[in-house]
Design a protein around this motif. Structure first.
Motif, PDB file in Angstrom:
ATOM      1  N   ILE A   1     -43.808 -27.912 -17.385  1.00 25.61           N
ATOM      2  CA  ILE A   1     -42.599 -27.085 -17.538  1.00 25.61           C
ATOM      3  C   ILE A   1     -41.392 -27.824 -16.991  1.00 25.61           C
TER       4      ILE A   1
ATOM      5  N   CYS B   1     -41.181 -19.625 -15.366  1.00 31.17           N
ATOM      6  CA  CYS B   1     -41.420 -20.886 -14.666  1.00 31.17           C
ATOM      7  C   CYS B   1     -42.274 -20.676 -13.416  1.00 31.17           C
TER       8      CYS B   1
ATOM      9  N   ALA C   1     -39.902 -24.243 -10.865  1.00 29.86           N
ATOM     10  CA  ALA C   1     -41.091 -24.881 -11.432  1.00 29.86           C
ATOM     11  C   ALA C   1     -41.546 -26.041 -10.568  1.00 29.86           C
TER      12      ALA C   1
ATOM     13  N   VAL D   1     -41.978 -20.262 -21.558  1.00 30.24           N
ATOM     14  CA  VAL D   1     -40.778 -21.058 -21.257  1.00 30.24           C
ATOM     15  C   VAL D   1     -40.219 -21.658 -22.531  1.00 30.24           C
TER      16      VAL D   1
END
Length: 752
Positions: free
Chosen positions: A740, A693, A729, A701
């Motif tokens: 993400i 991340c 993130a 991820v």
């Protein structure tokens, strides 16, 4: 259309008067030659005399001269059918011209306009394709002397005169120049018939210097190019007898001044041999007057290396620097053909030596000839010009030229702008012949380039065995230090010339000498994958365990560069597979870092430790995982039976941490399949998901959160600063990080 001084427009006079216009206007010369040969005006061999000339106008001029020499009939046929077929517009122009000259001329049978008008009505133009028809049907044989006499009697009313009496009378009249009797004697005969000695009347007139008879016979159609039994023309006979006036008359009537007899002698040769200086001078002057910009007697003498003829020509007024159609002097031709004797005569007469002549001498590469030129150059040659010539000769490997230049005073040890001496340049280019000449001229073999490269370094670098042997035999130090303290032996390893190594070692080269970086020849050969050189060095007892300034062995370098063959050689010779360098990396670390799977396999097969760790606690697997080398990682995992899958480095990071951080999706999948702990934490309690991340690797991820076989990635795990992977993130602002975050929120049911 212009005017003329003659009354009747005969073809031969039209060609002479309109020669300039014809020379400039004829564009289809080769077609015209084909037609002239097809109509038997010219012999096939005459084509060579014309076709060898490159300039169009010069070629046309030579063709017209030959036509005039062959007489009125040849000139008439030139206009019709030949010119009409090859150059119809020019033909019409000539036809209009002659029709305007004198319409009151009665003798229309000989008048060109009458001939053309008659032919236009009666005869079709002969096609070139049928030019061999007469040859197939057979040609009539030449008349014998008896036939000449018989013909001379044809039409005569006095039948009581014997043939032999008339023949003798004709020859006597020609020899004595009796023009009052000659026209009657030859009436109705062919003036070009030959006697038993193959002489024509023109031959006899020329030999007896009867100029008036020569001119009379030419007006009657006598041919200038007919030859006697020795292959000589009338011009040859005049010149051999020293009859200058007759010779000049023949030349001005179109005789080929450069025609050769059976012994390849021109008229000038015969005049010179017979010591007829006045005739030689006359021919030289006539050549200069009529053949400007063409190949001259002096050019021919130079080409044939005939110094005696060249000397005679020069003594009789020939210009020493006269130029031909290619703007070349006689000296140029002498030099380019290696005619050294003729060149000496020309130089003694003051011939100029220009750059083209020097270039021709370079191409010939003859020492004696170049020395001759250098001794006779009139202008002072600058040092820069000498330097340029010497280095040019070295580059082209012209040993003869180099020897001549040095003999003439060029400094054998001069330097060019890059610091090269002739020896250094010859060595770098592997020009052995020039190198040997320079050595024989006592060139300094110990000179170096500004970067300290010696001649021996250059010889080794280019792999030249003969030059290397000469240098070593002349006492050049085999341990000479070059750039960064590289010795010739280092270069033999670097450029893979194993055959030169024994030569150096035999003369005392130190096999384990080191460069400024501490590299031995074995190091250099190993890192460049030169297996032959490695084998030669090992056979010569090179130190297998020598270390450079980074404490690397030859095996480290071979592994780092993926040279599997060399790795195997070194291991077989006893190299330590687990030797560590300054950062405690083993050869296996270096091979894994670069992804050299074959080298890794070779090392593992020789008991390299898969779990060995460097100064940072990283194993080879850490580097393979971080750099995305799946094949290497698989080999390392197989060697450790997967027990090394979760090894930790100094920061407690596993290979999965590094693969996740760098977005190595294949490695993430491979490690997870080999049961790597998906939620392992490092010393900051970051999981592989935290690292994926943080680095913004969306695909990685997805691989981690979608993993369902065994333990799943924890989305709620927090690191040492109490942040989840989602919060990590969200702390970054790129579009990838936003995607993400959205993915994780959906997985955590924060959003739909």
């Amino acid at each position: 259309m212009g005017s003329t001084s003659f009354t009747n427009p005969y073809a031969i006079e039209v060609i002479r008067t309109k020669k300039k216009e014809l020379v400039g206007s004829i564009s289809n010369t080769e077609d015209l030659l084909d037609l002239l040969i097809a109509n038997r005006v010219l012999l096939p061999e005459s084509r060579v005399l014309v076709s060898d000339i490159t300039g169009r106008e010069e070629k046309n001029s030579r063709m017209l001269n030959i036509l005039v020499s062959r007489g009125e009939r040849a000139c008439r046929i030139f206009f019709y059918p030949c010119l009409k077929s090859a150059e119809p517009d020019l033909y019409q122009s000539m036809k209009t011209y002659v029709s305007q000259l004198n319409e009151n001329i009665r003798d229309t049978r000989r008048q060109l306009i009458g001939y053309l008008l008659e032919k236009d009505v009666q005869e079709p133009i002969k096609n070139i394709k049928h030019k061999d028809r007469d040859h197939r049907s057979g040609r009539a044989k030449h008349k014998s002397e008896t036939a000449i006499v018989a013909t001379s009697l044809k039409g005569s009313r006095n039948t009581s005169v014997k043939p032999e009496d008339t023949s003798n009378a004709v020859f006597k009249a020609v020899s004595t120049g009796d023009l009052s009797l000659l026209p009657k004697l030859i009436k109705g005969t062919n003036v070009n018939d030959k006697n038993v000695s193959s002489d024509t009347l023109l031959h006899l007139a020329a030999e007896h210097d009867q100029v008036a008879v020569v001119n009379f016979l030419l007006c009657q159609g006598a041919k200038l190019d007919l030859r006697d039994r020795h292959g000589r023309t009338a011009l040859h006979r005049a010149a051999q007898s020293g009859h200058s006036t007759a010779a000049v008359a023949l030349v001005r009537s179109g005789a080929d001044i450069h025609a050769m007899d059976q012994d390849s002698k021109t008229a000038l040769h015969l005049a010179a041999q017979s010591r007829h200086d006045a005739t030689v001078r006359a021919l030289v002057l006539e050549e200069a007057r009529s053949f400007k910009g063409q190949t001259t007697f002096l050019h021919l003498a130079a080409m044939e290396d005939d110094p005696s003829v060249a000397d005679i020509l020069l003594q009789n007024g020939a210009s020493v620097d006269v130029r031909d159609a290619q703007k070349k002097t006689a000296l140029f031709h002498a030099v380019s053909r290696g005619s050294e004797n003729a060149a000496a005569v020309l130089l003694q007469a003051g011939a100029q030596v220009d750059s083209g002549i020097i270039e021709a001498a370079f191409e010939l590469n003859r020492r004696s000839l170049m020395s001759l030129l250098l001794r006779n150059i009139k202008t002072k040659v600058s040092q820069n010009e000498v330097k340029s010539a010497l280095f040019k000769a070295v580059r082209k490997n012209l040993d003869g030229i180099v020897a001549a230049l040095v003999d003439s005073g060029a400094d054998v040890n001069m330097h060019n702008d890059l610091g090269y001496t002739p020896v250094l340049l010859a060595t770098e280019l592997s020009n052995v012949e020039v190198f040997k000449v320079l050595v024989s001229k006592n060139a300094d073999l110990h000179e170096k380039l500004p970067n300290q490269i010696s001649a021996l370094h250059l010889a080794i670098q280019s792999g030249n065995t003969p030059i290397t042997q000469i240098l070593l035999n002349k006492g050049v130090d085999p341990n000479n230090n070059g750039p960064k303290d590289q010795t010739p032996l280092h270069l033999s390893a670097l450029y893979n010339h194993p055959a030169l190594m024994p030569l150096l070692l035999h003369k005392g080269a130190q096999i384990d000498a080191v460069t400024q970086e501490g590299l031995t020849a074995l190091h250099l050969a190993s890192q460049n994958g030169h297996a032959e050189s490695v084998a030669q060095l090992l056979e010569s007892k090179a130190d297998l365990h020598a270390r450079d300034l980074q404490a690397r062995t030859a095996l480290h370098w071979a592994a780092a560069h993926g040279e599997a063959a060399v790795v195997k050689l070194l291991l077989s010779a006893g190299a330590h597979a687990n030797a560590t360098e300054k950062d405690r990396k083993t050869p296996l670390h270096l091979a894994a870092m670069a992804g050299h799977a074959e080298a890794v396999s070779s090392l593992l097969a020789r008991k390299a430790k898969a779990g060995a760790k460097d100064m940072d606690g990283c194993s080879a697997l850490h580097y393979a995982a971080g750099n995305g080398h799946a094949d290497v990682a698989a080999a390392l995992l197989a060697a450790g039976r997967n027990k090394n899958v979760d090894e930790r480095n100094a920061w407690r990071r596993t290979p999965l941490h590094l693969a996740a951080e760098r977005g190595q999706g294949r490695l993430v999948d491979l490690l997870l399949e080999r049961r790597a702990r998906i939620n392992a934490t490092d010393n900051n309690k970051d999981t592989p998901l935290h690292w994926a991340c943080r680095a913004g690797h969306l695909g990685t991820v997805q691989s981690l959160v979608n993993w369902t076989r065994g333990e799943r990635a924890s989305l709620q795990a927090t690191n040492s600063v109490k942040k989840t992977a989602l919060q990590v993130a969200e702390a970054e602002g790129t579009a990838s990080h936003q995607r993400i975050a959205t993915l994780l929120k959906r997985r955590m049911f924060i959003i739909k």
